[in-house]
Design an enzyme around this catalytic site. Structure first.
Site, PDB file in Angstrom:
ATOM      1  N   GLU A 291      39.037  47.059  51.049  1.00  0.00           N
ATOM      2  CA  GLU A 291      40.293  46.359  50.732  1.00  0.00           C
ATOM      3  C   GLU A 291      41.446  47.369  50.681  1.00  0.00           C
ATOM      4  O   GLU A 291      42.515  47.122  51.229  1.00  0.00           O
ATOM      5  CB  GLU A 291      40.169  45.634  49.390  1.00  0.00           C
ATOM      6  CG  GLU A 291      39.264  44.414  49.460  1.00  0.00           C
ATOM      7  CD  GLU A 291      38.970  43.781  48.105  1.00  0.00           C
ATOM      8  OE1 GLU A 291      38.616  42.612  48.091  1.00  0.00           O
ATOM      9  OE2 GLU A 291      39.083  44.469  47.070  1.00  0.00           O
TER      10      GLU A 291
ATOM     11  N   GLY B 178      37.025  37.535  48.071  1.00  0.00           N
ATOM     12  CA  GLY B 178      37.043  36.829  46.791  1.00  0.00           C
ATOM     13  C   GLY B 178      37.302  35.342  46.945  1.00  0.00           C
ATOM     14  O   GLY B 178      37.519  34.822  48.048  1.00  0.00           O
TER      15      GLY B 178
ATOM     16  N   ASP C 282      45.161  39.283  50.006  1.00  0.00           N
ATOM     17  CA  ASP C 282      44.045  39.730  49.174  1.00  0.00           C
ATOM     18  C   ASP C 282      44.229  39.220  47.738  1.00  0.00           C
ATOM     19  O   ASP C 282      45.356  38.962  47.309  1.00  0.00           O
ATOM     20  CB  ASP C 282      43.979  41.267  49.185  1.00  0.00           C
ATOM     21  CG  ASP C 282      42.566  41.780  48.945  1.00  0.00           C
ATOM     22  OD1 ASP C 282      41.717  40.999  48.468  1.00  0.00           O
ATOM     23  OD2 ASP C 282      42.326  42.971  49.217  1.00  0.00           O
ATOM     24  N   GLY C 283      43.148  39.095  47.025  1.00  0.00           N
ATOM     25  CA  GLY C 283      43.180  38.672  45.633  1.00  0.00           C
ATOM     26  C   GLY C 283      43.306  39.866  44.707  1.00  0.00           C
ATOM     27  O   GLY C 283      43.455  41.008  45.148  1.00  0.00           O
TER      28      GLY C 283
ATOM     29  N   LYS D 205      41.663  45.774  41.275  1.00  0.00           N
ATOM     30  CA  LYS D 205      40.854  45.024  42.228  1.00  0.00           C
ATOM     31  C   LYS D 205      39.438  45.597  42.239  1.00  0.00           C
ATOM     32  O   LYS D 205      39.181  46.648  41.693  1.00  0.00           O
ATOM     33  CB  LYS D 205      41.447  45.144  43.639  1.00  0.00           C
ATOM     34  CG  LYS D 205      42.717  44.325  43.803  1.00  0.00           C
ATOM     35  CD  LYS D 205      43.249  44.345  45.245  1.00  0.00           C
ATOM     36  CE  LYS D 205      42.225  44.081  46.273  1.00  0.00           C
ATOM     37  NZ  LYS D 205      41.505  42.807  46.116  1.00  0.00           N
ATOM     38  N   GLY D 206      38.544  44.848  42.870  1.00  0.00           N
ATOM     39  CA  GLY D 206      37.184  45.362  43.026  1.00  0.00           C
ATOM     40  C   GLY D 206      36.151  44.601  42.235  1.00  0.00           C
ATOM     41  O   GLY D 206      34.981  44.992  42.193  1.00  0.00           O
TER      42      GLY D 206
ATOM     43  N   ASP E 164      42.162  41.185  40.361  1.00  0.00           N
ATOM     44  CA  ASP E 164      41.548  40.868  39.062  1.00  0.00           C
ATOM     45  C   ASP E 164      42.572  40.924  37.937  1.00  0.00           C
ATOM     46  O   ASP E 164      42.434  40.216  36.944  1.00  0.00           O
ATOM     47  CB  ASP E 164      40.387  41.826  38.807  1.00  0.00           C
ATOM     48  CG  ASP E 164      39.346  41.700  39.896  1.00  0.00           C
ATOM     49  OD1 ASP E 164      38.781  40.604  40.037  1.00  0.00           O
ATOM     50  OD2 ASP E 164      39.128  42.669  40.655  1.00  0.00           O
TER      51      ASP E 164
ATOM     52  N   THR F 107      39.799  33.463  45.894  1.00  0.00           N
ATOM     53  CA  THR F 107      41.152  32.980  46.196  1.00  0.00           C
ATOM     54  C   THR F 107      41.455  33.133  47.684  1.00  0.00           C
ATOM     55  O   THR F 107      41.951  32.199  48.327  1.00  0.00           O
ATOM     56  CB  THR F 107      42.208  33.733  45.345  1.00  0.00           C
ATOM     57  OG1 THR F 107      41.707  33.857  44.000  1.00  0.00           O
ATOM     58  CG2 THR F 107      43.526  32.998  45.312  1.00  0.00           C
TER      59      THR F 107
ATOM     60  N   LYS G 102      45.436  35.848  36.027  1.00  0.00           N
ATOM     61  CA  LYS G 102      45.327  37.269  36.395  1.00  0.00           C
ATOM     62  C   LYS G 102      46.529  38.103  35.938  1.00  0.00           C
ATOM     63  O   LYS G 102      46.509  39.323  36.042  1.00  0.00           O
ATOM     64  CB  LYS G 102      45.173  37.411  37.919  1.00  0.00           C
ATOM     65  CG  LYS G 102      44.029  36.609  38.533  1.00  0.00           C
ATOM     66  CD  LYS G 102      42.704  37.134  38.086  1.00  0.00           C
ATOM     67  CE  LYS G 102      41.521  36.427  38.716  1.00  0.00           C
ATOM     68  NZ  LYS G 102      41.393  36.530  40.135  1.00  0.00           N
TER      69      LYS G 102
HETATM   70  C1  5RP Z   1      37.043  41.936  45.408  1.00  0.00           C
HETATM   71  C2  5RP Z   1      38.398  41.806  44.849  1.00  0.00           C
HETATM   72  C3  5RP Z   1      38.938  40.438  44.662  1.00  0.00           C
HETATM   73  O1  5RP Z   1      40.135  40.318  45.375  1.00  0.00           O
HETATM   74  C4  5RP Z   1      39.181  40.209  43.210  1.00  0.00           C
HETATM   75  O2  5RP Z   1      37.961  40.400  42.527  1.00  0.00           O
HETATM   76  C5  5RP Z   1      39.710  38.805  42.926  1.00  0.00           C
HETATM   77  O3  5RP Z   1      38.754  37.867  43.265  1.00  0.00           O
HETATM   78  P1  5RP Z   1      38.942  36.315  43.016  1.00  0.00           P
HETATM   79  O4  5RP Z   1      40.038  35.852  43.925  1.00  0.00           O
HETATM   80  O5  5RP Z   1      37.585  35.740  43.357  1.00  0.00           O
HETATM   81  O6  5RP Z   1      39.277  36.103  41.570  1.00  0.00           O
HETATM   82  O7  5RP Z   1      39.070  42.753  44.555  1.00  0.00           O
HETATM   83  O8  5RP Z   1      36.632  43.273  45.473  1.00  0.00           O
END
Ligand code: 5RP
Length: 225
Positions: A104, A28, A82-83, A95-96, A85, A30, A122
């Site tokens: 992940e 993602g 990890d990021g 997530k996803g 949503d 971030t 978020k």
């Molecule tokens: C990807 C994810 C990402 O970590 C989630 O979508 C957050 O993404 P971003 O940092 O671009 O907002 O779960 O499958």
């Protein structure tokens, strides 16, 4: 501005990475900044090996010069970044959004310290405004969708550029509207029992450290020591 918040959170996470660590790299926009920062640190002498959670992250990590490893060499990771949503007050996650939830979940579950990096948008009081991504096998996906409906969700098969989105694992993603998710752990368990469901984007009781990029700077919350 949101990108600056993501950058601050993403880069902050890199401070927790030390020499000799095996690092899980999420996916993602971030985590992108964590990867760039780790690439810089590697070029300055930091010695790490990383496991990427998606082909996109693998490309970014290679480009940044981060040495990679795999589960043929290691069975546990020291740290994963990890990021997310959505993040609820109990630090459960959806997530996803990028479709990388299965790898992940794999990487983030096998790590000693799971660091979540987000911008403040978020943070939610309850999970569920963001449709919950669920990975299903292509065979009989229609059956899985009906089963998800029976749990009260409204599942929509994810499309990209007019085509069915296919995950790095060759599966489909179904984005499920549940409005408010009151019991994320039990919803996850119920979904996992359905025919054809491989994984859900509910990451419950996994977060060790949350780094939030906000208007007033970066906030770090230790969830578990
Ligand atoms: C990807 C994810 C990402 O970590 C989630 O979508 C957050 O993404 P971003 O940092 O671009 O907002 O779960 O499958």
């Amino acid at each position: 501005m949101d990108n600056l918040k993501k950058k601050q959170a993403g880069e902050k996470a890199a401070e927790y990475v030390q020499d000799g660590m095996v690092v899980g790299l999420g996916s993602g926009t971030t985590v992108y900044y964590s990867i760039q920062k780790l690439g810089e640190l590697v070029s300055e002498g930091l010695q790490i090996k990383a496991i990427p959670s998606s082909t996109e992250t693998e490309k970014l990590a290679r480009k940044a010069g981060i040495p990679l490893t795999s589960f043929s060499e290691v069975s546990e990771l020291d740290i994963s970044i990890d990021g997310a949503d959505e993040v609820d007050p109990e630090f459960n996650l959806i997530k996803g959004g990028g479709g990388a939830l299965l790898r992940e979940k794999f990487v983030d579950s096998l790590t000693k310290k799971f660091i979540v990096v987000v911008d403040e948008s978020k943070l939610v009081s309850r999970l569920g405004s963001f449709p919950l991504p669920v990975e299903v096998i292509p065979f009989g996906w229609e059956v899985s969708v009906k089963a998800i409906e029976s749990l009260g969700g409204t599942p929509i098969l994810r499309k990209k550029d007019g085509e069915t989105f296919v995950s790095n694992n060759g599966n489909y993603i179904v984005d499920c509207h549940f409005s408010t998710i009151h019991q994320p752990a039990s919803l996850h368990t119920q979904l996992k029992q359905l025919l054809g469901v491989v994984e859900t984007g509910l990451f419950t009781d996994m977060t060790d450290l949350l780094i939030i990029g906000g208007t007033d700077g970066t906030k770090v919350i230790t969830v578990k020591e």
